[in-house]
Write an enzyme that holds these catalytic residues in place. Structure first.
Site, PDB file in Angstrom:
ATOM      1  N   THR A  31     -99.407 108.992  51.419  1.00 18.98           N
ATOM      2  CA  THR A  31    -100.517 109.751  50.873  1.00 18.98           C
ATOM      3  C   THR A  31    -101.832 109.239  51.439  1.00 18.98           C
ATOM      4  O   THR A  31    -101.935 108.080  51.849  1.00 18.98           O
ATOM      5  CB  THR A  31    -100.611 109.602  49.342  1.00 18.98           C
ATOM      6  OG1 THR A  31    -100.952 108.243  49.017  1.00 18.98           O
ATOM      7  CG2 THR A  31     -99.325 109.994  48.650  1.00 18.98           C
ATOM      8  N   ASP A  32    -102.835 110.102  51.448  1.00 14.91           N
ATOM      9  CA  ASP A  32    -104.184 109.588  51.631  1.00 14.91           C
ATOM     10  C   ASP A  32    -104.495 108.732  50.403  1.00 14.91           C
ATOM     11  O   ASP A  32    -103.867 108.891  49.342  1.00 14.91           O
ATOM     12  CB  ASP A  32    -105.194 110.730  51.765  1.00 14.91           C
ATOM     13  CG  ASP A  32    -106.451 110.311  52.497  1.00 14.91           C
ATOM     14  OD1 ASP A  32    -106.731 109.090  52.558  1.00 14.91           O
ATOM     15  OD2 ASP A  32    -107.174 111.187  53.011  1.00 14.91           O
ATOM     16  N   TRP A  33    -105.445 107.833  50.528  1.00 19.61           N
ATOM     17  CA  TRP A  33    -105.688 106.844  49.472  1.00 19.61           C
ATOM     18  C   TRP A  33    -106.142 107.530  48.181  1.00 19.61           C
ATOM     19  O   TRP A  33    -107.181 108.187  48.142  1.00 19.61           O
ATOM     20  CB  TRP A  33    -106.716 105.824  49.953  1.00 19.61           C
ATOM     21  CG  TRP A  33    -106.084 104.593  50.531  1.00 19.61           C
ATOM     22  CD1 TRP A  33    -106.328 103.315  50.147  1.00 19.61           C
ATOM     23  CD2 TRP A  33    -105.091 104.501  51.571  1.00 19.61           C
ATOM     24  NE1 TRP A  33    -105.539 102.431  50.888  1.00 19.61           N
ATOM     25  CE2 TRP A  33    -104.776 103.135  51.758  1.00 19.61           C
ATOM     26  CE3 TRP A  33    -104.426 105.446  52.350  1.00 19.61           C
ATOM     27  CZ2 TRP A  33    -103.846 102.700  52.686  1.00 19.61           C
ATOM     28  CZ3 TRP A  33    -103.499 105.007  53.280  1.00 19.61           C
ATOM     29  CH2 TRP A  33    -103.215 103.661  53.445  1.00 19.61           C
ATOM     30  N   GLY A  34    -105.314 107.389  47.138  1.00 18.00           N
ATOM     31  CA  GLY A  34    -105.587 108.049  45.869  1.00 18.00           C
ATOM     32  C   GLY A  34    -105.178 109.506  45.862  1.00 18.00           C
ATOM     33  O   GLY A  34    -105.548 110.252  44.954  1.00 18.00           O
ATOM     34  N   GLY A  35    -104.405 109.925  46.840  1.00 10.77           N
ATOM     35  CA  GLY A  35    -104.085 111.339  47.011  1.00 10.77           C
ATOM     36  C   GLY A  35    -102.813 111.802  46.341  1.00 10.77           C
ATOM     37  O   GLY A  35    -102.354 112.909  46.609  1.00 10.77           O
TER      38      GLY A  35
END
Length: 806
Positions: free
Chosen positions: A228-232
């Protein structure tokens, strides 16, 4: 499965633990089984490994590394070999810093010039972007570690990027927004791929089964890891079912519990989890191999020279009236502009690199054969008007033969998490150009920015060299181009419209509330301008040289085109020959030409080469939404060889048999798409293209705020306290901008205003969990005291659980 024996020794809890981060940048390890953690580092144009406090915003300095030119810059080289070489250097530096996964390259399309992250992306064209991305990936992975192509997919705006729903038709999705990723996966063989924050047609990308299973794993046969993208991560279990192996950063075990419960309840089969773990282990073990050997430090000077070479080949000369360039020897030059002393050489946000060294123009000027009459800043960097600086600059300009004027956009204007407000150069720089032109008409402007801008001021200058964001050695590279030591060979990887209103997505960018509609369909960039006959300032593929080139003898065969290219100038130079293919059709709408191949050819004066460009599986295809497959229309195709999308030098034709699939379109119902004039498509026509109703684009203000609503939506909160808190955030943002702290103000917008409530748990490394977010939502939805008590109670529970696990 390759690692079935190791997986069989794992507990369910250990399997789940591997699916999310250990901390902000590292994956989890299992020591008893010899499974080490991986380090994932930002690094599209340089390694950003933070030794101390970690963040995703570029706030804290990282370990020094070479800052190469950004992707938007290198794309102008149109040189895959250069991209691969840069990748090798990036890979060497990643190994020296013990990085397993380098988070790049960024491969999203430049749908709109105002996207704040365009400086990190290659092009408006998927073929060029894909070829350059694949070259980076091959270079990086040749060093034993993994690249990570990102952000998959349709992540083309920064505002509300974590929650926006991208509404796009299937054919446009396939032809424009997925093709570059397809090339990166198939030709680059990337080991890791990063999913984007946004939704695609109603489903978050990392949960989207059509995208992740049907296309990525099925059609493209991708065997690597999706992170995932960070926090995604929205729904961790849904993501895992779709094949998203790794969630970053850490949630301190919170989402691991979701996975464990899902397996125990039968919501997800343990075999599905095992398959994800198998792919993760392959990435961990293969990227650890290089660290069994002795690591060596990289050569700082050698890498700096490579950064300079990369910049030299990517600089684009856009104007050279009266052959003002190259500069005459011993010419008296006035250097004006803040960017000459304080270079703008990279973007802002998660890609910020701490350079090993940094050239600036004033220091490097002594290395070229000109006489400097002095330096004047000319303008304040962040746009504030200062008449005194303009006057000082004009006095200096009056003493010079030529003015070297360094202009561009500042770091706070082009930044991750924010989109630009307009396409304009700051007014104080425009005022400076006009003032100097009244005392000295011999102005050569050096432009530094990461994406397209309007240029109504171009009539006041004779020379224009676009450096883009050219990395730590860019200043010297520019001077070598200006004095003729280097013959510029860069070509624009994006179109430059005359005004922002000419952009096809002008009316549909950015999505401000729930969704953003890609009503222009496949007509982005030159595909639109060329088909709709809209004049541009500079076309896609454009760039001048100190040499001249002659094209001839085109031959079109069944599998390739060949032609001759001659350097008719008196200096050595390089030309980017571009293959475009078009087809006139009443059955399948399409742009009048599309890039389908290119070659960069280096020639000595008088030298002629025969150039060959092969057709490939993308040369004639279109995606048929009725057959759900790639098809080829029968008939005659126009073959065009050009030095830009608008400067066609040679043309021919080829007859193709096609696949004879039935047309999915009713021409009468899609007039904008068949004409190419798709900048103002109405809702009914767009729904015809989509094949369904357009979802509601406005917030439902009758509902309570939830996990995927943003802090900015507190304006609709039932709680007066929450609305007041939003006013405080807005006041802080405005105040910081007013006092000149634009970078800090931007961080408020990026990390607070546009953050969804779930992001508070996902991005705080375990300091906040989802039950605490529940309490926060109760507070903003009108139950302040009940929510506050719930928040405190859940925080106490979390602390007790943490203490029990110590």
């Amino acid at each position: 499965m390759k690692y079935a024996e190791i997986i069989s020794q794992m507990t369910l809890e250990e399997k789940a633990s591997l699916t999310s981060g250990k901390d902000f940048w590292q994956s989890m390890d299992i020591e008893r089984l010899g499974i080490k953690n991986m380090f994932l580092s930002d690094g599209p144009h340089g390694i950003r490994k933070q030794a101390a406090a970690a963040d995703h915003l570029g706030l804290n300095a990282s370990i020094p590394a070479t800052c190469f030119p950004t992707a938007a810059t290198i794309a102008n080289s149109w040189n895959e070999k250069l991209g691969e070489k840069i990748g090798e250097f990036l890979g060497d530096e990643a190994v020296s810093q013990k990085v397993n996964v380098l988070l790049g390259p960024g491969t999203n399309m430049k749908r709109n010039p105002l996207c704040g992250r365009n400086f990190e992306y290659f092009s408006e064209d998927p073929y060029l972007a894909g070829k350059m991305a694949a070259s980076y990936i091959r270079g990086i992975q040749s060093r034993g570690i993994s690249a990570c192509v990102k952000h998959f997919c349709v992540n083309n705006q920064e505002e509300r990027r974590m929650v926006i729903d991208t509404i796009v038709d299937e054919r446009t999705l396939r032809e424009i927004y997925l093709t570059a990723f397809e090339i990166a996966v198939k030709e680059g063989a990337t080991k890791t791929l990063m999913s984007s924050y946004n939704m695609l047609n109603g489903t978050y990308t990392n949960e989207n089964l059509h995208l992740m299973k049907d296309i990525l794993r099925g059609e493209w046969d991708y065997k690597g890891v999706v992170v995932t993208d960070w926090g995604g991560s929205n729904d961790r279990v849904a993501g895992l079912i779709a094949g998203n192996e790794l969630e970053m950063p850490t949630t301190c075990g919170e989402t691991n519990v979701d996975i464990i419960n899902a397996v125990k309840s039968g919501k997800i089969k343990e075999e599905v989890l095992d398959e994800c773990i198998d792919r993760l282990l392959e990435l961990i073990f293969t990227t650890e191999e290089v660290y069994k050997k002795q690591r060596k430090e990289f050569d700082v000077e050698e890498h700096h020279k490579m950064a300079q070479l990369a910049a030299e080949e990517s600089i684009v000369m856009l104007k050279n009236e009266e052959n003002i360039l190259p500069l005459k020897k011993k010419a008296k030059v006035a250097v004006i502009g803040d960017f000459a002393k304080n270079p703008r050489y990279q973007g802002a946000g998660s890609s910020i690199v701490n350079p090993t060294k940094l050239n600036n123009t004033l220091d490097c000027l002594k290395e070229i054969d000109v006489q400097s009459v002095g330096y004047a800043p000319g303008f304040e960097r962040y746009g504030k008007k200062n008449d005194k600086l303009i006057k000082e600059a004009c006095v200096l300009a009056d003493k010079a033969d030529v003015v070297l004027l360094y202009i561009g956009l500042d770091e706070a204007t082009e930044a991750e998490g924010l989109d630009r407000q307009d396409m304009k150069l700051p007014q104080n720089q425009i005022d400076l150009i006009e003032a100097i032109s009244k005392v000295n008409t011999n102005i050569v402007a050096v432009l530094s920015c990461g994406s397209a801008i309007e240029m109504p001021w171009i009539k006041n200058i004779k020379g224009l060299v676009h450096a883009y964001l050219s990395g730590q050695a860019g200043a010297k590279a520019v001077l070598r181009v200006l004095c003729g030591e280097v013959n510029p060979s860069g070509k624009l990887a994006e179109s430059y419209p005359i005004r922002y209103e000419d952009v096809p997505s002008y009316s549909n960018f950015p999505g401000k509330e729930v969704s953003v509609e890609y009503r222009e369909g496949p007509y982005i960039g030159y595909r639109y301008y060329g088909t709709a006959n809209v004049k541009v300032q500079f076309p896609f593929g454009y760039g001048l040289s100190y040499a001249t080139f002659e094209y001839g003898d085109l031959k079109v065969e069944s599998d390739k085109v060949t032609f001759t290219l001659k350097n008719t100038g008196n200096v050595a130079g390089a030309e980017v020959a571009q293959l475009y293919i078009g087809k006139s059709s009443d059955v399948i709408f399409r742009p009048n030409k599309e890039l389908k191949g290119f070659k960069k050819i280096f020639l000595e004066p008088g030298e002629t080469q025969t150039v060959k460009i092969l057709f490939d599986d993308k040369s004639f295809r279109y995606f048929n939404v009725t057959t759900s497959s790639w098809e080829e229309e029968a008939g005659e195709y126009k073959i065009m060889i050009g030095s830009s999308s608008e400067d066609v030098k040679l043309s021919g034709a080829i007859i193709r048999q096609g696949t004879n699939a039935a047309s999915p379109y009713n021409k009468a119902a899609l007039p904008s798409y068949f004409s190419g004039k798709a900048s103002n498509v109405d809702a009914e026509e767009f729904e015809t293209l989509l094949g369904r109703k357009i979802p509601e684009a406005k917030w439902d203000r009758s509902k309570s705020l939830g996990y995927n609503d943003t802090i900015g939506q507190l304006i609709y909160a039932k709680s007066a306290f929450a609305r007041f808190a939003l006013h405080l955030i807005n006041f802080a943002y405005g105040f910081l901008k007013k006092i000149g702290k634009r970078g800090t103000a931007n961080i408020i917008m990026m990390s607070v205003y546009h953050m969804p409530f779930r992001g508070i748990a996902r991005m705080t490394g375990g300091a906040f969990n989802m039950p605490m977010v529940d309490g926060l939502l109760m507070m903003v939805n009108g139950h302040f005291f009940k929510g506050f008590r719930h928040l405190l109670r859940e925080r106490k529970k979390m602390r007790k659980a943490a203490e029990a696990n110590q």
